[in-house]
Design a protein around this motif. Structure first.
Motif, mmCIF file in Angstrom:
data_model
loop_
_atom_site.group_PDB
_atom_site.id
_atom_site.type_symbol
_atom_site.label_atom_id
_atom_site.label_comp_id
_atom_site.label_asym_id
_atom_site.label_seq_id
_atom_site.Cartn_x
_atom_site.Cartn_y
_atom_site.Cartn_z
ATOM 1 N N GLN A 98 0.821 -1.218 0.000
ATOM 2 C CA GLN A 98 0.000 0.000 0.000
ATOM 3 C C GLN A 98 0.852 1.264 0.000
ATOM 4 O OE1 GLN A 98 0.451 -2.126 2.496
ATOM 5 N NE2 GLN A 98 -0.235 -1.343 4.492
ATOM 6 N N MET A 99 2.147 1.132 0.323
ATOM 7 C CA MET A 99 3.031 2.300 0.299
ATOM 8 C C MET A 99 3.555 2.591 -1.098
ATOM 9 S SD MET A 99 2.842 2.945 3.460
ATOM 10 C CE MET A 99 2.402 2.061 4.968
ATOM 11 N N ASN A 100 3.610 1.579 -1.938
ATOM 12 C CA ASN A 100 4.110 1.730 -3.313
ATOM 13 C C ASN A 100 2.902 1.945 -4.229
ATOM 14 O OD1 ASN A 100 6.465 1.676 -5.088
ATOM 15 N ND2 ASN A 100 5.525 -0.150 -5.977
ATOM 16 N N ALA A 101 2.323 3.123 -4.109
ATOM 17 C CA ALA A 101 1.029 3.350 -4.760
ATOM 18 C C ALA A 101 0.887 4.802 -5.178
ATOM 19 C CB ALA A 101 -0.110 2.968 -3.814
ATOM 20 N N ARG A 102 -0.082 5.017 -6.068
ATOM 21 C CA ARG A 102 -0.479 6.374 -6.459
ATOM 22 C C ARG A 102 -1.971 6.512 -6.205
ATOM 23 N NH1 ARG A 102 2.201 5.155 -11.775
ATOM 24 N NH2 ARG A 102 4.429 5.625 -11.509
ATOM 25 N N TYR A 103 -2.356 7.697 -5.745
ATOM 26 C CA TYR A 103 -3.758 7.949 -5.422
ATOM 27 C C TYR A 103 -4.317 9.023 -6.344
ATOM 28 C CZ TYR A 103 -7.928 9.196 -2.743
ATOM 29 O OH TYR A 103 -9.218 9.466 -2.353
ATOM 30 N N ASP A 104 -5.289 8.645 -7.149
ATOM 31 C CA ASP A 104 -6.013 9.591 -8.005
ATOM 32 C C ASP A 104 -7.201 10.089 -7.196
ATOM 33 O OD1 ASP A 104 -7.622 10.906 -9.830
ATOM 34 O OD2 ASP A 104 -7.160 9.545 -11.471
ATOM 35 N N ASP A 105 -7.051 11.274 -6.577
ATOM 36 C CA ASP A 105 -8.106 11.736 -5.678
ATOM 37 C C ASP A 105 -9.334 12.227 -6.420
ATOM 38 O OD1 ASP A 105 -6.782 13.909 -6.658
ATOM 39 O OD2 ASP A 105 -6.329 14.808 -4.722
ATOM 40 N N GLU A 106 -9.220 12.518 -7.707
ATOM 41 C CA GLU A 106 -10.405 12.905 -8.467
ATOM 42 C C GLU A 106 -11.253 11.683 -8.813
ATOM 43 O OE1 GLU A 106 -9.312 15.215 -11.822
ATOM 44 O OE2 GLU A 106 -8.475 16.874 -10.632
ATOM 45 N N ALA A 107 -10.574 10.611 -9.245
ATOM 46 C CA ALA A 107 -11.301 9.384 -9.572
ATOM 47 C C ALA A 107 -11.545 8.510 -8.353
ATOM 48 C CB ALA A 107 -10.523 8.588 -10.623
ATOM 49 N N GLN A 108 -10.914 8.868 -7.205
ATOM 50 C CA GLN A 108 -11.011 8.081 -5.972
ATOM 51 C C GLN A 108 -10.541 6.639 -6.203
ATOM 52 O OE1 GLN A 108 -12.579 9.527 -2.751
ATOM 53 N NE2 GLN A 108 -11.519 11.052 -3.982
ATOM 54 N N VAL A 109 -9.364 6.528 -6.825
ATOM 55 C CA VAL A 109 -8.798 5.221 -7.152
ATOM 56 C C VAL A 109 -7.353 5.163 -6.662
ATOM 57 C CG1 VAL A 109 -8.088 3.657 -9.013
ATOM 58 C CG2 VAL A 109 -10.273 4.864 -9.162
ATOM 59 N N ILE A 110 -7.024 4.083 -5.932
ATOM 60 C CA ILE A 110 -5.648 3.812 -5.507
ATOM 61 C C ILE A 110 -5.071 2.764 -6.439
ATOM 62 C CG2 ILE A 110 -4.162 2.974 -3.657
ATOM 63 C CD1 ILE A 110 -6.446 3.763 -1.710
ATOM 64 N N THR A 111 -3.906 3.041 -7.004
ATOM 65 C CA THR A 111 -3.237 2.073 -7.871
ATOM 66 C C THR A 111 -1.975 1.591 -7.184
ATOM 67 O OG1 THR A 111 -4.069 3.174 -9.873
ATOM 68 C CG2 THR A 111 -2.217 1.660 -10.137
ATOM 69 N N ARG A 112 -1.954 0.317 -6.806
ATOM 70 C CA ARG A 112 -0.754 -0.280 -6.222
ATOM 71 C C ARG A 112 0.068 -0.893 -7.345
ATOM 72 N NH1 ARG A 112 -2.939 -3.423 -0.761
ATOM 73 N NH2 ARG A 112 -3.768 -1.548 0.291
ATOM 74 N N LEU A 113 1.368 -0.670 -7.301
ATOM 75 C CA LEU A 113 2.232 -1.116 -8.388
ATOM 76 C C LEU A 113 3.215 -2.171 -7.917
ATOM 77 C CD1 LEU A 113 2.030 2.360 -8.606
ATOM 78 C CD2 LEU A 113 2.580 1.601 -10.919
ATOM 79 N N GLY A 114 3.464 -3.145 -8.762
ATOM 80 C CA GLY A 114 4.463 -4.155 -8.463
ATOM 81 C C GLY A 114 5.865 -3.612 -8.679
ATOM 82 N N ALA A 115 6.039 -2.838 -9.742
ATOM 83 C CA ALA A 115 7.341 -2.222 -10.010
ATOM 84 C C ALA A 115 7.627 -1.139 -8.974
ATOM 85 C CB ALA A 115 7.341 -1.618 -11.412
ATOM 86 N N VAL A 116 8.868 -1.095 -8.530
ATOM 87 C CA VAL A 116 9.281 -0.075 -7.571
ATOM 88 C C VAL A 116 10.151 0.945 -8.310
ATOM 89 C CG1 VAL A 116 10.438 0.416 -5.388
ATOM 90 C CG2 VAL A 116 9.222 -1.758 -5.700
#
Length: 426
Positions: free
Chosen positions: A271-289
């Protein structure tokens, strides 16, 4: 003779307008093909605009700090032959506009120089100097001006080797090497009253940094967590590896170890390796660091990205960090190298202080801040011993990250760094 018009180019990524950051030429200058004419600032990076022709500059299309649309006239150059000027390219007549000029501040540098500690007598001698008027302000970045102030150098006496005579850090060192330090100003000047002011227009990279920092603090719910770490063992490992492999593989700093610790800890805290789109209210967790490494440059803070840190060795990470830092400091980092990070690592090195509160690099949800290493007496197994201690001051987006998870994440990094063998146990 004809006129060749250069328009603001389409830099890509759907950008419709850019900020004109700096001119490297003026009206009347002769330019050659591939000479850099101007710097423009996108949302992500500084971009050089080169000349496609030889000729003479006859008109500039904007002032530094002005936001210009893609396709608008940037500069007009008189060339041999017909040129490329079309009727639609001719600018509409406008009233002449004066550009405000900041007050000259060379006196600031000189008066502060007098208060600086005097340099060795061998460094104070006569030599060739640059012939500038007393009120002429040489071109130099804020970092170079600060460096000159710290060294006790009158900047107007230094010959600049950069574009348009810009004074660079190397020029200061060359000046000192020639024994031209002018730090012997009268001591009385240190006690003179001062009434100088300087107005600095916030443009280019500084404007982008200001906008991003303001945006980040307004949109994200920041909270910070500080943890103390005993880095004695990992510093011993680093010294051992540098002694054994430094000559053949390059020297290791602490940063590649921190990158490795992030990679390993993120396996349990995705959950720390993620981006938060606050307009779409979507959290994207990524495998790549993709680790952003905050880097200070003459134009401000930049964040080049070490891509796929999860697939890099210590030396691979070290080499990439060094390469990106050099590119950022020299203004050569590309837009791709300055975008796409998933978590950011920020360090002030030896100036790291005890605690800091780093600002998130949106849309990321975590940033790990590194403070300086200090030796302190600690109690270990009932005995007082000297250990190397360092704080991690990290910030998180509370909209996405819970406080307990943040604490556990940083403590996981702590455990990896205090027991460095665990960094490499799969």
């Amino acid at each position: 003779m004809g006129t060749h018009v250069i328009k603001m180019p389409d830099i890509g990524e759907g950008i419709a307008e850019v900020e004109l950051s700096q001119w490297h030429v003026k009206v009347g200058d002769l330019v050659v093909e591939d000479q850099v004419l101007a710097d423009v600032m996108t949302d992500k990076a500084m971009v050089d605009i080169p000349s496609p022709v030889h000729g003479k500059v006859i008109a500039l299309g904007g002032q530094p700090g002005e936001v210009m649309a893609v396709g608008s006239v940037l500069i007009s150059i008189e060339v041999e032959g017909a040129g490329n000027l079309k009727e639609s390219d001719k600018p509409a007549p406008v009233a002449a506009k004066e550009t405000p000029v900041a007050p000259k501040v060379e006196a600031v540098v000189e008066s502060k120089s007098a208060a600086a500690a005097p340099r060795p007598a061998a460094a104070v001698c006569q030599g060739p100097m640059v012939a500038r008027e007393a009120d002429e302000r040489p071109l130099a970045s804020p970092a170079v001006r600060k460096h000159a102030l710290d060294l006790g150098i009158q900047l107007r006496l230094v010959r600049g080797s950069g574009p348009a005579g810009r004074v660079l850090h190397e020029d200061l060192e060359a000046y000192l090497a020639q024994g031209q330090s002018n730090a012997s100003a009268p001591v009385a000047a240190a006690y003179a009253q001062r009434h100088d002011e300087e107005q600095i227009q916030v443009i280019g990279m500084r404007r982008k940094i200001a906008q991003r920092m303001q945006d980040a603090t307004q949109r994200a719910a920041h909270f910070s967590y500080v943890e103390e770490i005993d880095v004695t063992a990992i510093e011993e490992l680093r010294a051992h590896l540098n002694e054994k492999h430094g000559a053949s593989r390059g020297k290791l700093t602490l940063l590649p170890f921190l990158v490795r610790a992030l990679v390993v800890a993120l396996r349990d805290f995705p959950q720390m390796n993620a981006r938060y789109d606050d307009e779409a209210q979507v959290i994207t967790r990524l495998g790549a660091v993709h680790v952003g490494v905050a880097t200070q440059s003459d134009v401000g803070l930049m964040v080049p990205v070490v891509r796929h840190a999860e697939a890099r060795s210590l030396w691979d990470s070290a080499a990439e960090i060094s390469r990106l830092a050099t590119a950022a400091r020299n203004g050569k980092a590309s837009r791709d190298e300055l975008s796409g990070s998933t978590i950011t690592l920020t360090s002030l090195g030896a100036l790291g202080g005890i605690v800091s509160t780093p600002v998130l690099n949106l849309p990321e949800v975590a940033i790990v801040g590194v403070n300086k290493i200090v030796e302190r007496p600690m109690v270990v197994k009932g005995q007082v011993v000297i250990r190397k201690m360092m704080n991690l001051s990290s910030s998180f987006d509370h909209r996405v990250v819970d406080g307990m998870d943040a604490a556990l994440f940083i403590q996981a990094i702590r455990g990896l760094l205090e027991q460095p063998a665990t960094l490499f146990v799969e």
